[in-house]
Design an enzyme around this catalytic site. Sequence first.
Site, PDB file in Angstrom:
ATOM      1  N   ASP A  13     -15.928  18.826  -6.070  1.00 23.94           N
ATOM      2  CA  ASP A  13     -15.358  19.192  -7.376  1.00 23.94           C
ATOM      3  C   ASP A  13     -14.227  18.274  -7.814  1.00 23.94           C
ATOM      4  O   ASP A  13     -13.298  18.693  -8.502  1.00 23.94           O
ATOM      5  CB  ASP A  13     -14.867  20.660  -7.367  1.00 23.94           C
ATOM      6  CG  ASP A  13     -15.984  21.611  -7.013  1.00 23.94           C
ATOM      7  OD1 ASP A  13     -17.125  21.339  -7.416  1.00 23.94           O
ATOM      8  OD2 ASP A  13     -15.716  22.612  -6.328  1.00 23.94           O
ATOM      9  N   GLY A  15     -14.582  15.845  -9.815  1.00 22.11           N
ATOM     10  CA  GLY A  15     -14.851  15.318 -11.162  1.00 22.11           C
ATOM     11  C   GLY A  15     -15.890  14.198 -11.119  1.00 22.11           C
ATOM     12  O   GLY A  15     -15.896  13.311 -11.968  1.00 22.11           O
ATOM     13  N   LYS A  16     -16.787  14.285 -10.115  1.00 26.22           N
ATOM     14  CA  LYS A  16     -17.826  13.253  -9.961  1.00 26.22           C
ATOM     15  C   LYS A  16     -18.740  13.204 -11.179  1.00 26.22           C
ATOM     16  O   LYS A  16     -19.154  12.140 -11.613  1.00 26.22           O
ATOM     17  CB  LYS A  16     -18.663  13.536  -8.700  1.00 26.22           C
ATOM     18  CG  LYS A  16     -17.850  13.487  -7.413  1.00 26.22           C
ATOM     19  CD  LYS A  16     -18.678  13.888  -6.210  1.00 26.22           C
ATOM     20  CE  LYS A  16     -19.103  15.329  -6.215  1.00 26.22           C
ATOM     21  NZ  LYS A  16     -18.015  16.308  -6.063  1.00 26.22           N
ATOM     22  N   GLY A  40     -22.318  21.364  -8.490  1.00 24.82           N
ATOM     23  CA  GLY A  40     -22.143  21.756  -9.893  1.00 24.82           C
ATOM     24  C   GLY A  40     -21.300  20.675 -10.524  1.00 24.82           C
ATOM     25  O   GLY A  40     -20.115  20.543 -10.222  1.00 24.82           O
ATOM     26  N   HIS A  41     -21.901  19.843 -11.342  1.00 23.39           N
ATOM     27  CA  HIS A  41     -21.200  18.717 -11.950  1.00 23.39           C
ATOM     28  C   HIS A  41     -21.084  18.971 -13.448  1.00 23.39           C
ATOM     29  O   HIS A  41     -22.087  19.064 -14.142  1.00 23.39           O
ATOM     30  CB  HIS A  41     -21.944  17.405 -11.669  1.00 23.39           C
ATOM     31  CG  HIS A  41     -21.992  17.065 -10.212  1.00 23.39           C
ATOM     32  ND1 HIS A  41     -22.557  15.921  -9.712  1.00 23.39           N
ATOM     33  CD2 HIS A  41     -21.515  17.729  -9.121  1.00 23.39           C
ATOM     34  CE1 HIS A  41     -22.414  15.893  -8.395  1.00 23.39           C
ATOM     35  NE2 HIS A  41     -21.800  16.989  -8.009  1.00 23.39           N
ATOM     36  N   ARG A 142     -38.267  19.165  11.651  1.00 20.88           N
ATOM     37  CA  ARG A 142     -39.570  18.564  11.342  1.00 20.88           C
ATOM     38  C   ARG A 142     -40.630  19.576  10.928  1.00 20.88           C
ATOM     39  O   ARG A 142     -41.815  19.395  11.140  1.00 20.88           O
ATOM     40  CB  ARG A 142     -40.046  17.692  12.524  1.00 20.88           C
ATOM     41  CG  ARG A 142     -39.119  16.507  12.718  1.00 20.88           C
ATOM     42  CD  ARG A 142     -39.227  15.884  14.049  1.00 20.88           C
ATOM     43  NE  ARG A 142     -38.777  16.781  15.103  1.00 20.88           N
ATOM     44  CZ  ARG A 142     -38.678  16.424  16.377  1.00 20.88           C
ATOM     45  NH1 ARG A 142     -39.005  15.206  16.753  1.00 20.88           N
ATOM     46  NH2 ARG A 142     -38.252  17.278  17.269  1.00 20.88           N
ATOM     47  N   GLN A 223     -20.924  17.065  -3.455  1.00 27.72           N
ATOM     48  CA  GLN A 223     -19.957  17.545  -2.464  1.00 27.72           C
ATOM     49  C   GLN A 223     -18.891  16.470  -2.225  1.00 27.72           C
ATOM     50  O   GLN A 223     -18.551  15.783  -3.167  1.00 27.72           O
ATOM     51  CB  GLN A 223     -20.676  17.946  -1.148  1.00 27.72           C
ATOM     52  CG  GLN A 223     -21.489  19.229  -1.277  1.00 27.72           C
ATOM     53  CD  GLN A 223     -22.847  19.035  -1.917  1.00 27.72           C
ATOM     54  OE1 GLN A 223     -23.603  18.181  -1.514  1.00 27.72           O
ATOM     55  NE2 GLN A 223     -23.182  19.842  -2.905  1.00 27.72           N
ATOM     56  N   THR A 300     -20.786  28.764  -8.449  1.00 27.57           N
ATOM     57  CA  THR A 300     -20.703  30.175  -8.068  1.00 27.57           C
ATOM     58  C   THR A 300     -19.606  30.930  -8.823  1.00 27.57           C
ATOM     59  O   THR A 300     -19.504  32.152  -8.669  1.00 27.57           O
ATOM     60  CB  THR A 300     -20.425  30.311  -6.551  1.00 27.57           C
ATOM     61  OG1 THR A 300     -19.204  29.621  -6.261  1.00 27.57           O
ATOM     62  CG2 THR A 300     -21.539  29.707  -5.726  1.00 27.57           C
ATOM     63  N   VAL A 413      -7.946  11.533 -17.795  1.00 27.77           N
ATOM     64  CA  VAL A 413      -6.794  12.269 -18.334  1.00 27.77           C
ATOM     65  C   VAL A 413      -7.222  13.505 -19.131  1.00 27.77           C
ATOM     66  O   VAL A 413      -6.431  14.079 -19.875  1.00 27.77           O
ATOM     67  CB  VAL A 413      -5.900  11.343 -19.211  1.00 27.77           C
ATOM     68  CG1 VAL A 413      -5.232  10.279 -18.349  1.00 27.77           C
ATOM     69  CG2 VAL A 413      -6.713  10.693 -20.337  1.00 27.77           C
TER      70      VAL A 413
HETATM   71  P1  GDP Z   1     -17.755  17.595  -9.577  1.00 31.01           P
HETATM   72  O1  GDP Z   1     -18.480  18.624  -8.816  1.00 31.01           O
HETATM   73  O2  GDP Z   1     -17.072  16.599  -8.705  1.00 31.01           O
HETATM   74  O3  GDP Z   1     -18.616  16.904 -10.617  1.00 31.01           O
HETATM   75  O4  GDP Z   1     -16.586  18.354 -10.370  1.00 31.01           O
HETATM   76  P2  GDP Z   1     -16.760  19.736 -11.204  1.00 31.01           P
HETATM   77  O5  GDP Z   1     -17.491  19.415 -12.445  1.00 31.01           O
HETATM   78  O6  GDP Z   1     -17.274  20.812 -10.340  1.00 31.01           O
HETATM   79  O7  GDP Z   1     -15.245  20.099 -11.477  1.00 31.01           O
HETATM   80  C1  GDP Z   1     -14.418  19.250 -12.197  1.00 31.01           C
HETATM   81  C2  GDP Z   1     -13.938  20.002 -13.460  1.00 31.01           C
HETATM   82  O8  GDP Z   1     -12.839  19.320 -14.012  1.00 31.01           O
HETATM   83  C3  GDP Z   1     -14.971  20.059 -14.568  1.00 31.01           C
HETATM   84  O9  GDP Z   1     -14.809  21.261 -15.264  1.00 31.01           O
HETATM   85  C4  GDP Z   1     -14.621  18.875 -15.457  1.00 31.01           C
HETATM   86  O10 GDP Z   1     -14.975  19.071 -16.823  1.00 31.01           O
HETATM   87  C5  GDP Z   1     -13.131  18.861 -15.328  1.00 31.01           C
HETATM   88  N1  GDP Z   1     -12.508  17.521 -15.394  1.00 31.01           N
HETATM   89  C6  GDP Z   1     -12.977  16.346 -14.940  1.00 31.01           C
HETATM   90  N2  GDP Z   1     -12.066  15.370 -15.120  1.00 31.01           N
HETATM   91  C7  GDP Z   1     -11.001  15.954 -15.699  1.00 31.01           C
HETATM   92  C8  GDP Z   1      -9.705  15.480 -16.110  1.00 31.01           C
HETATM   93  O11 GDP Z   1      -9.349  14.337 -15.965  1.00 31.01           O
HETATM   94  N3  GDP Z   1      -8.852  16.410 -16.655  1.00 31.01           N
HETATM   95  C9  GDP Z   1      -9.198  17.719 -16.812  1.00 31.01           C
HETATM   96  N4  GDP Z   1      -8.308  18.542 -17.348  1.00 31.01           N
HETATM   97  N5  GDP Z   1     -10.394  18.186 -16.442  1.00 31.01           N
HETATM   98  C10 GDP Z   1     -11.280  17.326 -15.875  1.00 31.01           C
HETATM   99  P1  IMO Z   2     -19.954  19.492  -5.926  1.00 33.17           P
HETATM  100  O1  IMO Z   2     -21.058  18.455  -5.876  1.00 33.17           O
HETATM  101  C1  IMO Z   2     -17.379  22.180  -3.653  1.00 33.17           C
HETATM  102  C2  IMO Z   2     -19.116  24.072  -0.109  1.00 33.17           C
HETATM  103  C3  IMO Z   2     -19.323  25.569  -0.137  1.00 33.17           C
HETATM  104  C4  IMO Z   2     -19.087  25.886   1.328  1.00 33.17           C
HETATM  105  C5  IMO Z   2     -19.731  24.686   2.033  1.00 33.17           C
HETATM  106  C6  IMO Z   2     -21.150  24.917   2.505  1.00 33.17           C
HETATM  107  O2  IMO Z   2     -19.916  20.282  -7.169  1.00 33.17           O
HETATM  108  O3  IMO Z   2     -18.652  18.857  -5.556  1.00 33.17           O
HETATM  109  P2  IMO Z   2     -23.490  25.039   1.246  1.00 33.17           P
HETATM  110  O4  IMO Z   2     -23.989  25.967   0.184  1.00 33.17           O
HETATM  111  O5  IMO Z   2     -23.518  23.590   0.848  1.00 33.17           O
HETATM  112  O6  IMO Z   2     -24.145  25.270   2.572  1.00 33.17           O
HETATM  113  O7  IMO Z   2     -21.944  25.453   1.445  1.00 33.17           O
HETATM  114  O8  IMO Z   2     -19.717  23.640   1.086  1.00 33.17           O
HETATM  115  N1  IMO Z   2     -19.743  23.330  -1.222  1.00 33.17           N
HETATM  116  C7  IMO Z   2     -19.075  22.785  -2.243  1.00 33.17           C
HETATM  117  N2  IMO Z   2     -17.767  22.853  -2.557  1.00 33.17           N
HETATM  118  N3  IMO Z   2     -18.225  21.452  -4.422  1.00 33.17           N
HETATM  119  C8  IMO Z   2     -19.539  21.362  -4.116  1.00 33.17           C
HETATM  120  O9  IMO Z   2     -20.384  20.549  -4.779  1.00 33.17           O
HETATM  121  C9  IMO Z   2     -20.026  22.085  -3.008  1.00 33.17           C
HETATM  122  N4  IMO Z   2     -21.239  22.240  -2.435  1.00 33.17           N
HETATM  123  C10 IMO Z   2     -21.045  22.996  -1.346  1.00 33.17           C
HETATM  124  O10 IMO Z   2     -18.379  26.202  -0.969  1.00 33.17           O
HETATM  125  O11 IMO Z   2     -17.717  25.848   1.615  1.00 33.17           O
HETATM  126 MG    MG Z   3     -18.593  20.711  -8.657  1.00 31.70          MG
END
Ligand code: GDP
Ligand code: IMO
Ligand code: MG
Length: 429
Positions: A13, A15-16, A40-41, A142, A223, A300, A413
Amino acid sequence: MPAVVLVGAQWGDEGKGKITDYLAEQADLVVRYQGGNNAGHTVQVGEEEFKLHLVPSGILYPGKTCIIGNGVVVDPGVLVQELEELQRRGIDTSGLRLSLRAHLILPYHKSLDAAEEERRGAGRLGTTGRGIGPAYVDKVARTGIRVCDLLDPEEFRQKLARNLKEKNEILTRIYGHPGYSLEEILEEYLAYAWKLRPLVADTGRLVNDALRAGKKVLFEGAQGTLLDLDQGTYPYVTSSYPVAGGACVGAGVGPTAIDAVIGVVKAYTTRVGEGPFPSEARDATGDYLRRRGAEFGTTTGRPRRCGWLDAVILRHAVEVNGLTGMALTKVDVLTGLSPLRICTAYRYKGEVLREFPASLKVLQECEPIYEEVPGWEEDITGARSLAELPAGCRAYIRRLEELVGVPVDIIAVGPRRDQTVAVRDLFSR
Ligand code: GDP
Ligand code: IMO
Ligand code: MG
């Protein structure tokens, strides 16, 4: 720089999705190489928000080839739903390709994920419940079923029948679950096969052909480094290899193909699920970061645990991924917080640890050693160049680069695509 890997440097999470979307404008191919719909991106384009779980975050630019590589575990029902939702919102999904070699998540994987978590009780991992772990277990054992099997109804029936015999025994005898009917799964999955067949390809070949032709390929990690099966906080990890090396294994390219590895670093630290987290702020600062940063899971909806930036983690990420640079995100969330803290080392039984420990027992007892730096008050969400950032913000970034040893190439930002500062042009350097 034709081949760039983007990898989460912390616990996911970071911000990928946003950074992938930002760089995808210049890329020809965007490739997911591991994980599944535990990811969840979130990508925000203008006022529109997209939550992607399986489809690469390059899909929002028309004409890009987006690949779900062999290292991903695919829940075909989720993929069909995600595609239909994107199409409903007017997104062109014709560039999506799915690897013949990717493994499938089946209904019993999801039931086993839930049942195993329940059985762990207080020792639960806090998984996303999407069947990710059990699907990778079958792959390694396997006995997994792959996309190429799904396209061959006879092969699929045979493999499913064999697996279901064992899975139903485990589910009914150990977990008191009613088990699954072969015909019901067959009917459901063969309907997905019909829908997904046009996307299926030997995606490793597509990526290698593109690289040979000098095209630009972006590998989108899911992740993060600390959720990596080998390099993370085992056993509180996911069951795949999010680290940069995973891009080679999970996309079907050799390590010599990779030109740059960018660690996506959130300007503070978050984690969802269980496990130790030395710089966690279990106080008002944690609540502040959660609220300001909207730190609730994309997949989630769980509140994310929040804390200060941890340079020990980032130095570990630099090593195990071979990071050439960082994309620093959510810097705007720190605005108004002063002083800012950065964890530079851990204190363990009176000793100073500068390296991230392997043992969770040790990590659990580590106290963060903080350095305080002044913050800034100015709104930075409108900044589009380094010069437009306040001095306090630039000093924070410089200190981070010193502590970690690699440069910050991109600064986010704000959540929107345009709320980005490019320090270096990655694809044409
Ligand atoms: P990911 O799983 O690494 O793709 O990250 P997530 O999307 O789960 O969580 C990142 C959250 O931060 C998302 O809601 C993005 O819209 C938000 N986000 C990403 N970059 C920025 C930023 O620079 N500033 C702010 N305020 N939000 C951001
Ligand atoms: P993104 O790509 C944050 C965490 C789960 C749990 C552990 C194992 O959005 O960054 P799993 O269901 O993979 O067996 O759970 O990994 N987890 C994540 N935490 N961002 C994610 O994906 C995650 N995917 C799994 O919360 O701790
Ligand atoms: Mg995420």
